[in-house]
Design an enzyme around this catalytic site. Structure first.
Site, short mmCIF file in Angstrom:
data_model
loop_
_atom_site.label_atom_id
_atom_site.label_comp_id
_atom_site.label_asym_id
_atom_site.label_seq_id
_atom_site.Cartn_x
_atom_site.Cartn_y
_atom_site.Cartn_z
N GLU A 137 -19.52 37.25 -16.06
CA GLU A 137 -20.95 37.56 -16.01
C GLU A 137 -21.69 36.51 -16.82
O GLU A 137 -21.47 36.37 -18.03
CB GLU A 137 -21.25 38.94 -16.58
CG GLU A 137 -22.75 39.26 -16.58
CD GLU A 137 -23.11 40.55 -17.30
OE1 GLU A 137 -23.91 41.31 -16.76
OE2 GLU A 137 -22.57 40.79 -18.40
N TRP A 138 -22.58 35.78 -16.16
CA TRP A 138 -23.44 34.85 -16.89
C TRP A 138 -24.70 35.59 -17.31
O TRP A 138 -25.52 35.93 -16.49
CB TRP A 138 -23.79 33.63 -16.04
CG TRP A 138 -24.67 32.64 -16.77
CD1 TRP A 138 -24.92 32.60 -18.12
CD2 TRP A 138 -25.42 31.57 -16.19
NE1 TRP A 138 -25.77 31.56 -18.42
CE2 TRP A 138 -26.09 30.92 -17.26
CE3 TRP A 138 -25.57 31.10 -14.89
CZ2 TRP A 138 -26.92 29.81 -17.05
CZ3 TRP A 138 -26.39 30.00 -14.69
CH2 TRP A 138 -27.06 29.36 -15.76
N GLU B 207 -34.13 46.38 -21.66
CA GLU B 207 -32.79 46.96 -21.54
C GLU B 207 -31.74 46.17 -22.32
O GLU B 207 -30.57 46.13 -21.95
CB GLU B 207 -32.41 47.11 -20.08
CG GLU B 207 -33.34 48.03 -19.32
CD GLU B 207 -32.69 48.77 -18.17
OE1 GLU B 207 -31.45 48.80 -18.08
OE2 GLU B 207 -33.45 49.32 -17.34
N HIS C 24 -29.62 50.72 -18.62
CA HIS C 24 -29.05 50.71 -19.97
C HIS C 24 -29.95 51.51 -20.90
O HIS C 24 -31.16 51.31 -20.92
CB HIS C 24 -28.93 49.28 -20.50
CG HIS C 24 -28.13 48.38 -19.60
ND1 HIS C 24 -28.66 47.86 -18.43
CD2 HIS C 24 -26.87 47.94 -19.69
CE1 HIS C 24 -27.73 47.13 -17.84
NE2 HIS C 24 -26.63 47.16 -18.57
N LYS D 210 -24.49 50.87 -11.79
CA LYS D 210 -23.99 50.73 -13.16
C LYS D 210 -24.92 51.45 -14.13
O LYS D 210 -26.14 51.33 -14.05
CB LYS D 210 -23.93 49.25 -13.56
CG LYS D 210 -23.59 49.03 -15.03
CD LYS D 210 -23.80 47.58 -15.46
CE LYS D 210 -23.60 47.42 -16.96
NZ LYS D 210 -23.95 46.06 -17.43
N ARG E 27 -14.33 52.67 -21.83
CA ARG E 27 -14.08 51.34 -21.27
C ARG E 27 -12.65 51.18 -20.74
O ARG E 27 -12.35 50.18 -20.09
CB ARG E 27 -14.39 50.27 -22.31
CG ARG E 27 -15.85 50.24 -22.74
CD ARG E 27 -16.12 49.17 -23.77
NE ARG E 27 -17.50 49.14 -24.19
CZ ARG E 27 -18.49 48.51 -23.58
NH1 ARG E 27 -18.24 47.82 -22.47
NH2 ARG E 27 -19.73 48.54 -24.05
N SER F 257 -21.35 40.87 -25.25
CA SER F 257 -22.74 40.95 -24.81
C SER F 257 -23.33 42.34 -25.04
O SER F 257 -24.51 42.55 -24.77
CB SER F 257 -22.85 40.57 -23.33
OG SER F 257 -22.13 41.48 -22.53
#
Length: 254
Positions: free
Chosen positions: A46-47, A86, A143, A170, A213, A232
């Site tokens: 993930e960038w 977020e 989020h 998500k 997780r 992150s």
């Protein structure tokens, strides 16, 4: 539920697949992170482009994306600009946010894009249509760094994402108690058992929620995030430890 395959990665079957974020501020930092990842066992990168100091220059973003592809392009690349609302680090207007995502979808340099569901139904639907025209998958995200919504609200948000046509819903929430973690896992199980026609990503953040997780194969979360050089979000486990735990749990469920 429909399995999704991107660059030979099957999402929605077996153990959760591991996403590793890269968060460099400069192109060289990002290149260094990508080169480090060539030594790591992971499934998707993930960038987090909101950390990139030239994020407001679309040509520099594309140039850097091209370099990342040359190093780790054999793995799926998820493009994520996380807004300040977020948990992101770069304040941006909705117009900037949508234009950046649209330009990158059309660039041919990314495999998946993250769009925050509360950006607005109209914008999410526009991104989904454009992404699918360009063979890019869409993760819709939400989020909450302050709390964990009630179980029924978590279920409602994930179902809304599915209704908007995204490929992977998500949600990430902050637990204030053990009960919050249990509610997140219970909501995930309900979605997976009763409503899901897509893979899912759910997590309870920080140390208190770390269990969420690793237990995705049991409760229904199909992807999880692990840290290589830099995390992150709070609670991300080291990617090597994460793979080891996921493998053990997968064998126990076989």
């Amino acid at each position: 539920m429909t399995k999704i395959t991107v660059k030979n990665l099957d999402i929605g079957v077996g153990a959760p697949k591991i996403i590793v974020p890269i968060v460099g501020k400069t192109e060289q930092e990002l290149v260094n992170e990508a080169e480090f990842l060539t030594q790591i066992d992971f499934d998707m990168v993930e960038w987090r482009v909101d950390h990139f100091q030239h994020v407001d220059d679309i040509e520099k973003v594309k140039q850097t994306a091209n370099k990342l592809n040359s190093i780790i392009g054999h793995k799926p690349i998820l493009f994520t600009f996380r807004t300040a609302n977020e948990g992101g680090v770069y304040p941006a207007s909705v117009e900037f946010y949508i234009n950046l995502n649209k330009q990158m979808i059309k660039s041919g340099l990314i495999d998946l894009v993250d769009i925050e569901v509360f950006t607005g139904d109209k914008y999410v639907e526009e991104i989904v249509e454009l992404a699918h025209q360009n063979k890019v998958l869409v993760i819709a995200s939400n989020h909450d760094f302050d709390k964990t919504p009630p179980k029924e609200e978590i279920i409602a948000r994930l179902r809304k994402m599915q209704d908007l046509g995204v490929d992977i819903p998500k949600i990430a929430v902050m637990p204030r108690s053990r009960e919050d973690v249990i509610n997140l896992l219970a909501a995930t199980a309900v979605i997976k058992d009763k409503y899901a026609h897509t893979p899912l990503i759910t997590m309870s953040m920080a140390g208190k929620g770390a269990i969420s997780r690793v237990v995705g194969e049991t409760f229904g979360s199909d992807l999880t995030f692990g840290a290589a050089k830099n995390a992150s979000a709070p609670g991300q486990l080291d990617v090597k430890d994460l793979r080891y735990i996921l493998n053990i749990l997968h064998k126990s469920l076989a």
